[in-house]
Structures are given as C-alpha cells and as structure tokens.
Write an enzyme that holds these catalytic residues in place. Structure first.
Site, mmCIF file in Angstrom:
data_model
loop_
_atom_site.group_PDB
_atom_site.id
_atom_site.type_symbol
_atom_site.label_atom_id
_atom_site.label_comp_id
_atom_site.label_asym_id
_atom_site.label_seq_id
_atom_site.Cartn_x
_atom_site.Cartn_y
_atom_site.Cartn_z
ATOM 1 N N ALA A 1 45.317 41.432 42.468
ATOM 2 C CA ALA A 1 44.282 42.182 43.176
ATOM 3 C C ALA A 1 43.139 41.236 43.485
ATOM 4 O O ALA A 1 42.814 40.350 42.693
ATOM 5 C CB ALA A 1 43.778 43.358 42.338
ATOM 6 N N LYS B 1 40.404 38.865 34.997
ATOM 7 C CA LYS B 1 39.552 38.964 36.176
ATOM 8 C C LYS B 1 38.607 37.760 36.193
ATOM 9 O O LYS B 1 37.823 37.571 35.254
ATOM 10 C CB LYS B 1 38.756 40.271 36.131
ATOM 11 N N ALA C 1 39.204 41.467 44.609
ATOM 12 C CA ALA C 1 38.034 42.302 44.846
ATOM 13 C C ALA C 1 36.931 41.458 45.464
ATOM 14 O O ALA C 1 37.130 40.292 45.795
ATOM 15 C CB ALA C 1 37.576 42.933 43.534
ATOM 16 N N SER C 2 35.761 42.046 45.628
ATOM 17 C CA SER C 2 34.698 41.371 46.367
ATOM 18 C C SER C 2 34.084 40.208 45.595
ATOM 19 O O SER C 2 33.797 39.157 46.166
ATOM 20 C CB SER C 2 33.600 42.382 46.712
ATOM 21 N N ASP D 1 33.949 54.841 40.167
ATOM 22 C CA ASP D 1 34.622 54.337 41.363
ATOM 23 C C ASP D 1 36.115 54.667 41.313
ATOM 24 O O ASP D 1 36.958 53.777 41.193
ATOM 25 C CB ASP D 1 34.415 52.821 41.464
ATOM 26 N N GLN E 1 38.794 38.179 41.412
ATOM 27 C CA GLN E 1 40.169 38.584 41.642
ATOM 28 C C GLN E 1 40.919 38.560 40.327
ATOM 29 O O GLN E 1 40.493 37.909 39.364
ATOM 30 C CB GLN E 1 40.845 37.705 42.689
ATOM 31 N N VAL E 2 42.044 39.282 40.276
ATOM 32 C CA VAL E 2 42.757 39.511 39.027
ATOM 33 C C VAL E 2 44.094 38.790 39.062
ATOM 34 O O VAL E 2 44.840 38.886 40.047
ATOM 35 C CB VAL E 2 42.969 41.014 38.788
#
Length: 538
Positions: A113, A134, A115-116, A269, A119-120
């Site tokens: 994944a 992460k 993200a902003s 979220d 990342q993972v």
C-alpha cells in the site's frame, strides 16, 4: 552552505507552477491575476474543452505529483462536500490509497500500500513473525512544513484576490489540516492509537486489531502485525452473495457503534483500504490509526440519549440534546429548527442507502447549519467525517442496507444497559459524591460572595422596562401638587393679610398685597385646572 528559506520557497513555487501548467491549470493564474507568481518562461493557457468530470482527474493527478502534503490536503478536501463539487470529490477519494509509491527502500520491492506520507511493505522479523512495516517518505517532515507555508500563503491570496471563495475561511481549513498532518508525521502516536484499539477489542469475536511491535517502531517507522486478508476495496463483486455482503455491512456498522457509544475512541478514517475482510467475512480487521476521535464519558452519555431519541423518531427532543452536546443555535429559531429536522428526517427515515445520496444528505445538513447559524463543537467534526465515510462504504458494499435496522436493536440494547442496577447504582454514587462536594463547598462560596459584596467588587444593576415613562408621570404629578400647594398657600396668606391689615394702599377695599396674592393664586389655579382638563384625567 545552506540554501536560504526564501530561495527554497521560490524554487518550490516554480515547481508547483510548472506542474499546475502541465496538468492544465495555468489558466487559473491568469484568471485571478496571479501571473506574477509564475516564472517568466511559463505561459498560462486555456484548458482544452472536455467533460467536466476530467477536471477532478486533472486535480487528483496534480496533487499526486506535488507530493505528500498536497495528497493529504486533497484527502481533506474529499471530505468537504460543502465546498467541493461532487465530481471532484469522487476523484479526490482515490487519493486515500491509490497514490504513486516512492522508490524501494529496504523491504520487499513492491509495497502492499502507498499512502500520502508513507508506504507499507511486508517484512519478516528475526523470530519469523510476518509484519507490515509503514515507512515514511524521505524528507517528508521538511517537505510538509515547506508546503504548509505555501498553503498559508495560498489561503491569504485566496482571501485577498479570489472573491468566489469568500464564503470559505481558507485560513481555518489550513489550520485544521496542519494540525492533523503534523500529528500523522509521528508514527509513535499512531502506534499508541493502535495499541488502545487492540486492548479495547481484545477477545472480540468479529473485530481484529493488529498488535504493535514497539521494538521496531520509531517516529518514522511503524511495525504492526500483518493482517492476512482482503482489503474491502479489493473485494470481488461476484464472489460474495448479497447475504454475505449484508452480514459484513452489519458487522462494520456495529463495530463503529461500539467504538463511538461504548469506547468513546473511534477510528476516524473508515475508507475501504483501511478495512480488511478476514476468515471468509466472519471477522474484519482495521489498519491506519493516524486519525482517531475521542469522546468523554459525558459526550457518550449525551450521544446515547440523542441516538435513542433519533431511533425512536422523537424529533422534538433533538434540539435540546444537540444543545447539551454543545451545538449552538438562536433560541428564537428552535421551532424552525425542529421543523427542518422533521422534514429532513421524513425524507430519509426508513430508506435504504441505495435510495440516499450521502453527499446530498451531508450538503443538506451543512445548509441547515449555515441557515440557522449553528455552531458545531470541533470534537465532532471527525465524528461527522467518520459517519459519512462509513455510509459511503455501506452503499458500495450492500446497496439495500438500512441503517435503522441496526440502529433500533442497538438503541434498545443501550437503553437496557443504561438502566441496569449496576449502572444506576454507579451513576447514583457518582452524582451523590458530586452533590456532597457541592454541599461541602457551598459555605465557602457564600463567604467569598459576601466578601466581594463588602469590598465593592460586585455591583448589582436593575433594568426596569417602562420605568422612564412612570418617572415622567410621577414628576408631572409632583409638579401639579407643588402648584396646588402654592396656590392654596397664596389664597390663605392673602386672606390673612386682608383680615388683619388695616393700613396701606387698598384696591376695591382690599389691601394691595392681599389683592396681588389673590390674583396670582387665581392665575396659578386656572393654569393648574387647564393642565388637568387638557390631560383628560380629572
């Protein structure tokens, strides 16, 4: 030698301008007289004609290319249907999980994944445990702070030059965003949030929270247990029956109700990339704990009462309960508020999510807030966002899901729990201790007030409506009384002078002073009589 901040800002502005022009937004600088911010070699151009929906795609690609700060800002805007058109919101929602990954660092080459801010990657610990790590993007804090400065400059320019945005407090939006993104830069805060959720849901049969590996967690690295399952966003459309999707939708709704009404600590979220489906839909797993909401015991108690009254259609009780939660509105408009709530409630009560446009509901709610000058407490903003996001996820998962099918039995359960003997006894004990504290402090408080009265520190003022008119009439009455007394005194004095005075000039056989006294008394008496007759009150 370090580059001066002003030079770095100019370089970043130039970079942003070039990316904006590249994605077709150069015309914006010309339209709003902002060409002085562009490098000389850049020439704004009008956008090519095309479908309106493409503007959202271009904006999403622009924010994605500009980096983590602007991606996070796009995510914030995707939750503000009150200021952003629906077609743009639909595109910006893709920024939640579909962003370009930064180059491979030290784990598996392909991130699971992106993200902003980070990342993972999957990884394996020395003990063989599979984990999700992460990792923050390189130079993310420095980039975020530089971009926040630019956003504040943009907010100032928007206020000064872009009249179409006058209804938005751009500075407040950037303030809200900056607080959120600065917290997300420290992964230790997210780790603590994850640990709280892990303990709260320990032993829960249908919700799993990954454990935190603190030995491998730092401010810019977060290591969690790896959840082996399917992201809700990747759930195959044809592989699951409607009944299975219905069960999953109920499970999600009950999980968030538990967070909000029982724990007072909720995931802020709940978009599909943060929810995993485990064990063939029997369990859901949650990730990404950067945004969480916290509610006090008092908030939860009041929210429970509000929830129960709403589920039982007692609309007239809602304004008072909302007021207890801190929602402010003019008291003289309470009837209008109730009527508006009843009308909105009637439109959506009992309807399935497939029949409701969530963005329209949110937009109507904001319009009602603005029209009635309501003020929402800041602590409920994230709650509003979480509920709205959950509603959108629900309609994607199971279109016929009816939220009140979950709400009614849940409300009854909450009511029964609130009035169990243990809860009543606990509440009575708490309130009894509070009353005892008030009784203990009362003599001291009375003593303090009396001392303030004695020292002149407290002034008491009275306002009496109509007192001015009363004082005017009283003044007229006193004046007439004085004139009457003077007239009577003049008559009596003149009579005495006429009786006892035998010397001095006379007029018509009456002493001159007595005659003058009689004349003046007669004039005053006639004046008084005329005033009484003219007032119409004998």
């Amino acid at each position: 030698m370090a580059t001066p901040p002003a030079t770095r800002n100019l370089g970043r502005i130039s970079e942003i301008a070039q990316v904006a022009v590249k994605h077709g937004f150069g015309y914006f600088f010309e339209t709003h007289r902002l060409t002085d911010l562009l490098p000389a070699r850049l020439t704004p151009s009008r956008p090519e004609k095309g479908p309106v929906s493409e503007r959202g795609q271009h904006l999403r690609e622009l924010l994605d290319e500009l980096g983590p700060t602007f991606v996070k800002f796009g995510q914030l805007l995707s939750t503000r249907p009150d200021i952003v058109p629906p077609d743009i919101i639909q595109e910006l929602q893709a920024l939640q999980d579909d962003v370009r990954p930064f180059p491979y660092a030290e784990f598996d080459e392909t991130p699971v994944a992106a993200a902003s801010i980070g990342q993972v990657h999957r990884a394996t610990l020395p003990n063989g445990h599979r984990v999700a790590v992460k990792v923050q993007r390189p130079n993310a804090p420095r980039q975020v702070e530089a971009d926040l400065n630019l956003l504040y400059q943009a907010a100032r320019l928007a206020r000064e030059r872009v009249r179409a945005l006058d209804f938005i407090d751009a500075r407040q939006i950037v303030d809200e965003f900056s607080r959120s993104i600065r917290q997300e830069l420290d992964y230790r805060l997210e780790a603590r949030n994850a640990e709280v959720f892990h303990h709260r849901f320990a032993g829960h049969p249908h919700v799993r929270i990954p454990r935190v590996y603190w030995s491998y967690t730092r401010a810019r690295v977060l290591t969690l247990e790896l959840l082996e399952g399917i992201q809700l966003a990747d759930l195959p459309q044809d592989a699951w029956s409607m009944e299975e999707r219905r069960r999953l939708a109920y499970l999600m709704a009950e999980a968030w109700m538990t967070m909000i009404f029982r724990h007072g600590f909720f995931h802020g979220d709940p978009h599909p990339a943060n929810i995993f489906v485990l064990e063939d839909g029997a369990v859901i797993g949650l990730v990404d704990f950067g945004q969480v909401g916290k509610l006090s015991d008092d908030d939860m108690s009041k929210l429970t009462r509000l929830f129960i009254q709403a589920a039982d259609e007692r609309i007239e009780q809602l304004p008072r309960l909302l007021g207890e939660l801190g929602v402010r509105y003019p008291k003289e408009r309470e009837e209008e508020f109730v009527a508006e709530l009843r009308e909105m409630y009637g439109r959506y009560y009992g309807a399935s999510l497939a029949e409701i446009d969530p963005l329209q509901v949110i937009r109507e709610a904001f319009q009602l807030i603005y029209r009635l000058n309501l003020r929402l407490p800041a602590r409920f903003v994230l709650l509003d966002k979480a509920i709205a996001t959950l509603g959108s996820v629900g309609i994607e998962l199971y279109p016929d899901f009816n939220v009140f099918e979950v709400a009614r039995p849940y409300a009854r359960g909450l009511m029964l729990e609130r009035y169990t003997p243990q809860r009543v006894l606990k509440r009575a004990r708490s309130e009894g201790l509070e009353l005892a504290r008030i009784a203990r402090d009362l003599p001291y408080q009375v003593h303090d007030v009396l001392e303030e009265f004695r020292d002149g520190q407290i002034e008491v003022g009275f306002v009496h409506k109509g007192l001015d008119e009363f004082m005017r009439k009283l003044d007229v009455a006193f004046n007439r009384l004085v004139i009457a007394l003077v007239t009577v005194g003049g008559l009596i004095g003149s009579s005495l002078i006429g009786i006892f005075s035998t010397k001095g000039p006379q007029i018509a056989g009456v002493n001159f002073l007595s005659f003058v006294g009689f004349v003046l008394s007669a004039i005053l008496g006639l004046w008084l009589l005329w005033g009484v007759l003219r007032s119409g009150r004998l």
